[in-house]
Motif scaffolding. Structure first.
Motif, PDB file in Angstrom:
ATOM      1  N   PHE A   6      53.924 132.006  -3.092  1.00  0.00           N
ATOM      2  CA  PHE A   6      53.662 131.217  -3.757  1.00  0.00           C
ATOM      3  C   PHE A   6      53.738 132.078  -4.979  1.00  0.00           C
ATOM      4  CE2 PHE A   6      50.305 130.193  -0.497  1.00  0.00           C
ATOM      5  CZ  PHE A   6      51.836 128.955   0.470  1.00  0.00           C
ATOM      6  N   LEU A   7      53.689 132.517  -5.933  1.00  0.00           N
ATOM      7  CA  LEU A   7      53.599 132.631  -6.650  1.00  0.00           C
ATOM      8  C   LEU A   7      54.964 132.774  -7.235  1.00  0.00           C
ATOM      9  CD1 LEU A   7      50.164 134.915  -7.022  1.00  0.00           C
ATOM     10  CD2 LEU A   7      50.863 133.227  -8.474  1.00  0.00           C
ATOM     11  N   ALA A  10      56.541 130.052  -7.843  1.00  0.00           N
ATOM     12  CA  ALA A  10      55.675 129.336  -9.059  1.00  0.00           C
ATOM     13  C   ALA A  10      57.171 129.950 -10.402  1.00  0.00           C
ATOM     14  CB  ALA A  10      54.590 129.124  -9.496  1.00  0.00           C
ATOM     15  N   ALA A  15      57.142 123.255 -14.244  1.00  0.00           N
ATOM     16  CA  ALA A  15      56.001 122.512 -14.539  1.00  0.00           C
ATOM     17  C   ALA A  15      56.110 121.217 -13.545  1.00  0.00           C
ATOM     18  CB  ALA A  15      55.251 121.803 -15.031  1.00  0.00           C
TER      19      ALA A  15
ATOM     20  N   LYS B  10      47.519 124.782  -4.040  1.00  0.00           N
ATOM     21  CA  LYS B  10      47.503 126.767  -5.000  1.00  0.00           C
ATOM     22  C   LYS B  10      48.146 127.088  -5.629  1.00  0.00           C
ATOM     23  CE  LYS B  10      46.045 128.748  -0.262  1.00  0.00           C
ATOM     24  NZ  LYS B  10      46.739 128.758   0.986  1.00  0.00           N
ATOM     25  N   THR B  11      49.355 126.482  -5.797  1.00  0.00           N
ATOM     26  CA  THR B  11      50.865 126.717  -6.836  1.00  0.00           C
ATOM     27  C   THR B  11      50.598 125.937  -8.213  1.00  0.00           C
ATOM     28  OG1 THR B  11      52.286 126.785  -4.946  1.00  0.00           O
ATOM     29  CG2 THR B  11      53.572 127.397  -6.777  1.00  0.00           C
ATOM     30  N   THR B  14      47.441 127.988 -10.063  1.00  0.00           N
ATOM     31  CA  THR B  14      47.616 129.302 -10.144  1.00  0.00           C
ATOM     32  C   THR B  14      48.557 129.292 -11.525  1.00  0.00           C
ATOM     33  OG1 THR B  14      49.175 129.628  -8.408  1.00  0.00           O
ATOM     34  CG2 THR B  14      47.528 130.894  -8.324  1.00  0.00           C
ATOM     35  N   THR B  15      48.934 127.947 -11.850  1.00  0.00           N
ATOM     36  CA  THR B  15      50.297 128.010 -13.254  1.00  0.00           C
ATOM     37  C   THR B  15      49.382 127.395 -13.931  1.00  0.00           C
ATOM     38  OG1 THR B  15      51.413 127.631 -10.967  1.00  0.00           O
ATOM     39  CG2 THR B  15      52.811 126.807 -13.105  1.00  0.00           C
ATOM     40  N   VAL B  18      50.143 123.379 -16.375  1.00  0.00           N
ATOM     41  CA  VAL B  18      50.212 122.313 -16.083  1.00  0.00           C
ATOM     42  C   VAL B  18      48.844 121.540 -15.478  1.00  0.00           C
ATOM     43  CG1 VAL B  18      49.959 121.069 -13.754  1.00  0.00           C
ATOM     44  CG2 VAL B  18      51.883 123.411 -13.774  1.00  0.00           C
TER      45      VAL B  18
END
Lengths: 190, 439
Positions: A6-7, A10, A15, B10-11, B14-15, B18
């Motif tokens: 996921f990281l 991302a 965004a 989850k994404t 951790t961002t 946002v």
């Protein structure tokens, strides 16, 4: 391990793209009501849509929206969606795996069906699972009842169906072969 | 690449670009010993779908669904059971599918909800705390709304069958026992009511049975408190084609509203007339489920107002009302109709809003649609579609989309194809929407 992916995922997205991905997931869930969880239908008259090509899904939806293609119900629904939403839905469902729902048929029906699929084979492949073009839907393990209904549309002159070649070939099919053909494709796992 | 909701959350968390720190710390502070609790009241389409999607979106949330009955019977398509076109078992489903997904299912009845302390108590003496509550109790009948009617009569000689189950079968039996030349009366309450096209579909299904069982001299009369109805042009066309002269509709303005019944003589009384029936099917007025009212969630008309984007009650925080109990939309013509499909998309929107909130994230954009099929005879179906979108923070009915199936088409062949397709689609739809909620 899962978290790490996921990281990594991302990092590669902005965004707004993430928000868009979430919105598409939410939007796609409204399709489940009729087309099944994650686009795999359990209702024999409703098609599975997961794993059809992006191009095919998008073309269908845009043609319904413009009125270029007849539909009994979908046209009224899809007019409520923007072209961007349609494009996102097409991508979403095309990335899910094609999940054939294999429907068993007796040997006689299968043999009759196979013999009558000459008109289908060139574009959809021998089993309906290997379309020769991104705009052509998979038929293997699709619901037989749905395929029959879809053929009815192509065989009816008084409703607008856009694909000339498909219309021509659908009309070539003998009435008595329709059930065998649709059962044949529905029975193919691949 | 496809990500599911849980992954998406989850994404997001951790961002850093946002969401503010508070959101991320809220998520980080969650430990297995402090799992969020969601309680769902009611195991119909709304409640089951909400429970399933909350669990699906965030498996760390403990979801408990409370439902009175171990087996659910779908109201959609239950008019076909009355006419004998469908077995009731095709509309029934239990809760093992939800249990297998880790949802706690309590076959129990809610005794009370304390919105201040966020607790639910049950008849069997359980107390459950919740961080968010989904209220989906369906409808409660106002038996006193029609003089002479009662709950006992509904369970006895005058079944309303507006909640599918034993009464559906009881009404079917009465229809089967009716003499040729008899009168079947359906009394329709003032709207809004559950399943807007339902009474008119029922009239057709009853006529379908009568026509094909040697009782073609019989009559079906709709005594209606309203002056118009859902899919009117489509129903009138179907009635005239399939059951010419058999179905009569009396509008509210023409003294159609039933105010009193006499159970013994099976007579329905309107303000100025009395109508003697062989089978009297009174659909009583109804409103939001009793527990919604007892919790103080209902407005003066008996329905629950909600924030149109999240389905959260406008009365109590952290209670989300979905399905037939709520009023979703601020104008009568644009409000979501009380249908399974509406309940399902409302439940999904509520699930997304709840999961986001419990994870400290802002509510996502909701999507609402409705598709509702009616079947008047084998191979003859039609639908109404509604699509809504959010514009400037408000829910708007998309006028350029939606609407009813065409009444007229290019040719008779095209019309027959259209009706056939939608009758068949209804059969596929019911399987998918049931699986979407319960499997």
């Amino acid at each position: 391990m899962k978290c790490r992916s996921f990281l990594l995922f991302a990092v590669g997205l902005t965004a707004s793209a993430l928000v868009q991905a979430g919105a598409t997931e939410d939007l796609a869930r409204t399709c489940n009501n009729c087309h099944g969880m994650n686009g795999v239908s359990v209702g024999p008259t409703m098609p599975s849509i997961a794993g059809q090509s992006e191009s095919h899904l998008k073309t269908l939806m845009l043609q319904w929206k413009s009125g270029e293609r007849y539909s009994a119900t979908m046209g009224r629904l899809i007019k409520g969606y923007s072209d961007e939403q349609i494009a996102a839905l097409a991508i979403h469902f095309s990335k899910l795996p094609w999940t054939p729902v294999v429907q068993h048929a007796n040997a006689a029906t299968l043999a009759k069906g196979k013999a009558a699929t000459d008109h289908c084979e060139t574009c959809h492949g021998k089993t309906g699972g290997e379309p020769d073009d991104a705009d052509i839907p998979r038929l293997n393990g699709q619901w037989a009842e749905y395929l029959e209904l879809e053929l009815m549309k192509y065989r009816e002159d008084d409703v607008k169906m856009p694909h000339k070649k498909m219309r021509k070939n659908a009309k070539k099919i003998e009435e008595g072969d329709i059930t065998a053909i649709t059962r044949f494709f529905a029975a193919q796992p691949k | 690449m496809s990500i599911n909701r849980r992954d998406f959350i989850k994404t997001l968390a951790t961002t850093s670009v946002v969401f503010p720190l508070s959101a991320r710390s809220a998520l980080a502070s969650r430990s297995s010993s402090a799992k969020a609790q969601v309680v769902v009241i009611g195991g119909g389409y709304g409640g089951a779908t909400a429970a399933k999607y909350i669990k699906h979106l965030d498996s760390a949330i403990e979801v408990t669904l409370i439902e009175k009955q171990a087996t659910y019977t779908s109201c959609p398509l239950s008019n076909e059971v009355i006419s004998g076109e469908r077995e009731i078992s095709t509309l029934q489903v239990g809760y093992d599918g939800l249990r297998k997904q880790g949802i706690h299912v309590l076959i129990d009845e809610v005794a009370g909800v304390d919105p201040a302390r966020k607790k639910v108590t049950t008849q069997h003496g359980k107390t459950l705390s919740y961080d968010a509550l989904v209220m989906s109790p369906g409808i409660a009948f106002d038996y006193a709304g029609v003089e002479g009617y009662s709950r006992e009569l509904a369970d006895g000689s005058l079944p309303h069958a507006w909640k599918a189950g034993p009464q559906t079968l009881a009404l079917k039996k009465q229809l089967e026992a009716m003499r040729d030349g008899g009168t079947f009366i359906i009394a329709v309450p003032k709207g809004p009511f559950r399943c807007p096209p339902g009474p008119y579909e029922r009239a057709a299904q009853v006529a379908n049975y009568l026509t094909h069982h040697g009782k073609a001299k019989s009559k079906v009369i709709l005594l209606d408190a309203n002056d118009s109805f859902s899919k009117k042009g489509l129903f009138e066309q179907a009635w005239a084609r399939q059951y010419p002269g058999m179905i009569e509709w009396v509008a509210g303005k023409d003294d159609g509203r039933v105010v009193k019944v006499d159970a013994k003589s099976k007579t329905a009384f309107t303000t100025f007339n009395d109508h003697k029936a062989d089978v009297l099917n009174l659909i009583p007025p109804h409103h939001a489920g009793a527990i919604a009212k007892a919790t103080g969630l209902t407005n003066e008309k008996g329905w629950c107002s909600v924030d149109m984007l999240t389905m959260e009650s406008t009365v109590h925080k952290d209670i989300y009302v979905v399905g037939d109990s709520c009023v979703h939309g601020d104008l009568p013509v644009y409000a979501a109709p009380k249908s399974a499909h509406s309940a399902s998309t409302q439940a999904k929107a509520a699930a997304s809003a709840i999961v986001a909130k419990l994870n400290g994230l802002p509510a996502p954009e909701p999507f609402f649609v409705n598709t509702c099929y009616s079947i008047t005879a084998p191979g003859w179906g039609f639908s109404v579609v509604h699509v809504y979108k959010v514009v400037d923070g408000k829910l708007v009915y998309v006028k350029e989309a939606g609407g009813v199936s065409p009444v007229k088409m290019e040719s008779e062949a095209a019309l027959k194809l259209q009706r056939r397709l939608e009758a068949e689609y209804a059969n596929g739809w019911i399987k998918n929407i049931m699986a979407d909620a319960f499997a």
